[in-house]
Write an enzyme that holds these catalytic residues in place. Structure first.
Site, PDB file in Angstrom:
ATOM      1  N   SER A 160      -1.868 -10.070 -45.856  1.00  0.00           N
ATOM      2  CA  SER A 160      -1.303 -10.853 -44.758  1.00  0.00           C
ATOM      3  C   SER A 160      -2.427 -11.557 -43.999  1.00  0.00           C
ATOM      4  CB  SER A 160      -0.479  -9.947 -43.842  1.00  0.00           C
ATOM      5  OG  SER A 160       0.281 -10.703 -42.946  1.00  0.00           O
TER       6      SER A 160
ATOM      7  N   ASP B 114       9.086 -12.098 -50.114  1.00  0.00           N
ATOM      8  CA  ASP B 114       8.376 -12.023 -48.842  1.00  0.00           C
ATOM      9  C   ASP B 114       8.972 -13.022 -47.858  1.00  0.00           C
ATOM     10  OD1 ASP B 114       6.579 -11.880 -46.754  1.00  0.00           O
ATOM     11  OD2 ASP B 114       4.796 -12.039 -48.004  1.00  0.00           O
TER      12      ASP B 114
ATOM     13  N   HIS C  66       6.975  -8.336 -48.036  1.00  0.00           N
ATOM     14  CA  HIS C  66       5.634  -8.609 -47.525  1.00  0.00           C
ATOM     15  C   HIS C  66       4.674  -7.432 -47.714  1.00  0.00           C
ATOM     16  CE1 HIS C  66       2.712 -10.806 -45.232  1.00  0.00           C
ATOM     17  NE2 HIS C  66       2.629  -9.867 -44.296  1.00  0.00           N
TER      18      HIS C  66
END
Length: 709
Positions: free
Chosen positions: A566, A654, A686
């Protein structure tokens, strides 16, 4: 070392159990007092590609003259698998156990007592509501004071929430209508409803009166059984992702069973975690800002239920003093009050660690309850005696149950009674972990040079945790893997981390960086990152790496790699673009590559504006200025300079960072002939959280690092 051996190492470090929750009960016998601690654990099993849950029970015998002194801890009983349980809660008086259980497509409510199963309701067959919520964001299971009712949250029945025209069936009308959900990891949560079960008659009902622009959750009974408190998240004009986002506009409400609802907290705030004192006189809850950083330092508010006045128990900590309490950054445990209702206990980040704290309502004094600081004073040279992470699971009957761990010590349970004034806690370990590891770890404090200081928030520092093998293999320097957390407003505490442990077990050193913007360093530190992504955080990570290399000459400066997911993936790709001759390899999970193209595809569009330094409002329309700023702050702006081989790991479902972000970088690198490999997990979101996915990611990361380092 081949793939099977690497997978075996990961199975070893990731298969160690970790406690999820705990419950305490007590029994007074003629000469002793018994405390029973029941803990629920979770454990990954690579053979089944599943996470197993089980419970374990300890009996503690207290001193006959001093109930706060544990005389004996009896060996625990065997581990009992907890199969299909979504939620469970023990009643406060008679010790009844309520369980929401899933069997196939059915959801059951079961009530257990000492003689077995007392009652069972098939909630799915009743068709009153949809699926029961078992997530931490909305979910709850609460007994009423009289133990005759249960309160929980479930998805509303679609037919009940739909408006139909005369002569038109709800099912046909709604077949193709878009239904908003609450984003990443909450895609099956759309219209939550508060539900009550009357255990005497077996009736299940949905409470009426919740405002139509609010989604309720985290509910609990008010004193008596005629009303409930709940947190309501405003979902108009549209829903924004809630997972990992504590900055959503929400409020505390009281709802009567007669349908009368009133808002208790102020407007334009974010609230969560309402917790009622044992005597029912006070309700506390966390409060924060709306928008801005999606994780932040919270204040603790207290509501006097006699006067209905709200006051601040703990305020936001802007800039903590060295070694002092740094603020509240995480959810309160469901049981956090002392028995007399005068103290609140919680755990929270503090620099590179996590600690357990107690606040006195009368004096507002905050006290650390761990023995971490005492042990540091005794022997600063031996961090193996210090647990870097203390997490409170529960405090009941003034007995605290905490989970302790460090980078070299897997999670374990410890218990201790709340101390009286001037005393320290006498901690007892219930069970040592099945194994510990011969790793060295240290916490680093890093101060940016003057040219990297933030002019709006000057004088801030940050930290990192370095973990490495205790012995250097073949008398050569150790390759260093720089591990960057996502968030960006989260933290890498000095706790057990299976990815870090696996890498160290395989001969790498790992540097986990808490750059400015991480939690545990005060609200100013968090705010300093706003508008500075791609610059301040990148420089901080590089500064931490240089600090580690200068302070530890066993690390190899010519064999450096960077990994992260991320925002950690965002920074990993930035680093190999901004310092193209410094890093030899990169592995990124669901990275943000181009914030400009991410703007319309993320469930947290507000953060895309905020991170670039722009104000967000629901009716924002992108301008050339905002898109240009987002592009300039993104790794894609440096993609042409990347030399390091890149491994990308993407989740096809995601909602937070579209997998097309990683694909953008993949195509650029492919077109330039740069070494790149992409792993695609079509059913993952995610977090890439499935057990088999995590094995794949670890194996491929290690093979990539070994190939290129």
């Amino acid at each position: 070392m081949d793939s099977d051996q690497i997978t075996g190492v990961y199975a070893k470090v990731s298969g160690l159990p970790a406690p999820l929750s705990a419950h305490v009960s007590e029994e007074q016998l003629p000469e002793v007092r018994l405390y029973t601690v029941t803990a629920e654990w979770i454990q990954s099993d690579l053979v089944q590609s599943a996470r197993l849950r089980y419970s374990q029970q300890w009996t503690l015998i207290a001193d006959s003259n001093n109930h706060r002194s544990i005389r004996t801890v009896l060996p625990p009983g065997p581990c009992t698998p907890v199969s299909g349980e979504l939620l469970s809660e023990v009643s406060p008086i008679h010790g009844l156990r309520a369980v929401i259980r899933e069997t196939g497509s059915q959801q059951l409510l079961q009530i257990w007592d000492r003689h077995g199963l007392r009652k069972c309701l098939n909630l799915s067959a009743l068709n009153i509501h949809g699926r029961v919520y078992d997530d931490a964001q909305f979910g709850c299971l609460r007994w009423s004071e009289c133990e005759s009712k249960l309160l929980y949250v479930a998805e509303s029945s679609r037919s009940a929430s739909a408006e139909t025209r005369p002569g038109e069936s709800a099912s046909r009308k709604d077949r193709s209508v878009y239904c908003e959900d609450w984003g990443e990891a909450l895609t099956d949560k759309s219209v939550p409803a508060l539900c009550v079960v009357d255990l005497h008659g077996g009736a299940v009902g949905v409470l009426q009166g919740v405002p139509p622009d609010v989604s309720p959750g985290q509910a609990l009974w008010a004193p008596g059984t005629q009303s409930v408190f709940f947190v309501g998240w405003y979902h108009e004009p549209f829903r924004l992702g809630l997972k990992f986002c504590s900055n959503r506009r929400s409020a505390l409400f009281r709802l009567g069973l007669d349908g009368h609802c009133e808002c208790i907290s102020g407007d334009n705030l974010s609230v969560s975690c309402p917790r009622l004192s044992p005597d029912g006189s006070t309700l506390i809850y966390l409060q924060g800002r709306v928008f801005g950083p999606h994780n932040q330092c919270h204040s603790v508010q207290q509501l006097d239920l006699k006067t209905w006045k709200i006051s601040t128990m703990l305020d936001v900590v802007s800039r903590p003093q060295a070694g002092e309490f740094a603020g509240v950054y995480e959810a309160l445990p469901s049981h956090c009050w002392s028995a007399d209702g005068q103290k609140v206990v919680f755990s929270s980040a503090i620099r590179n660690c996590k600690d357990v704290f107690m606040v006195d309502r009368r004096t507002k004094k905050v006290t650390s309850l761990s023995d971490k600081h005492q042990r540091e004073l005794e022997d600063l040279s031996d961090l193996s005696k210090v647990y870097g992470c203390w997490k409170l699971l529960t405090v009941q009957r003034d007995l605290m149950v905490v989970c302790c761990s460090s980078p070299n010590s897997p999670p374990m349970l410890r218990v201790g009674f709340l101390p009286s004034a001037g005393e320290t806690v006498n901690w007892r370990t219930l069970q040592q972990p099945i194994m510990t590891f011969d790793y060295l770890w240290t916490a680093l404090d890093v101060t940016p040079p003057s040219e990297e200081d933030n002019q709006c928030y000057p004088g801030l520092d940050f930290g990192a945790v370095l973990v490495k093998p205790s012995r250097v293999v073949c008398e050569t320097r150790t390759p260093l893997v720089v591990f960057i957390h996502g968030g960006p407003h989260s933290q890498f505490p000095a706790e057990w981390n299976s990815t870090t442990a696996g890498l160290v077990e395989l001969g790498f050193a790992v540097l986990m960086v808490n750059y400015r913007g991480s939690t545990g360093f005060g609200q100013d530190n968090i705010m300093s990152l706003i508008g500075q992504i791609g610059s301040q955080d990148v420089k901080d990570v590089q500064r931490a790496v240089m600090t580690a290399l200068q302070s530890d000459k066993t690390l190899d400066p010519k064999r450096l790699a960077v990994i992260g997911g991320s925002h950690g993936g965002f920074l990993s790709c930035h680093l190999i673009g901004q310092y193209p001759d410094f890093y030899r390899a990169c592995a990124a999970r669901n990275p943000v590559i181009n914030a400009a193209t991410l703007l319309g595809t993320s469930d947290i569009v507000d953060w895309r504006y905020t991170s670039a330094g722009f104000q967000f409002s629901y009716d924002n329309v992108p301008t050339a200025e905002t898109l240009a700023a987002m592009l300039q702050k993104s790794p894609i702006a440096h993609a042409a300079l990347i030399k390091a081989p890149v491994l990308l790991m993407l989740g096809g479902k995601d909602r937070r960072v579209s997998p097309h972000q990683g694909l953008e970088l993949y195509k650029i690198l492919k077109s330039r002939g740069s070494p790149v490999r992409l792993l695609w997990f079509p059913e993952e979101g995610h977090s890439l959280s499935r057990v088999d996915t995590q094995v794949d990611c670890f194996l491929n990361t290690v093979l990539w690092l070994r190939q290129h380092l």
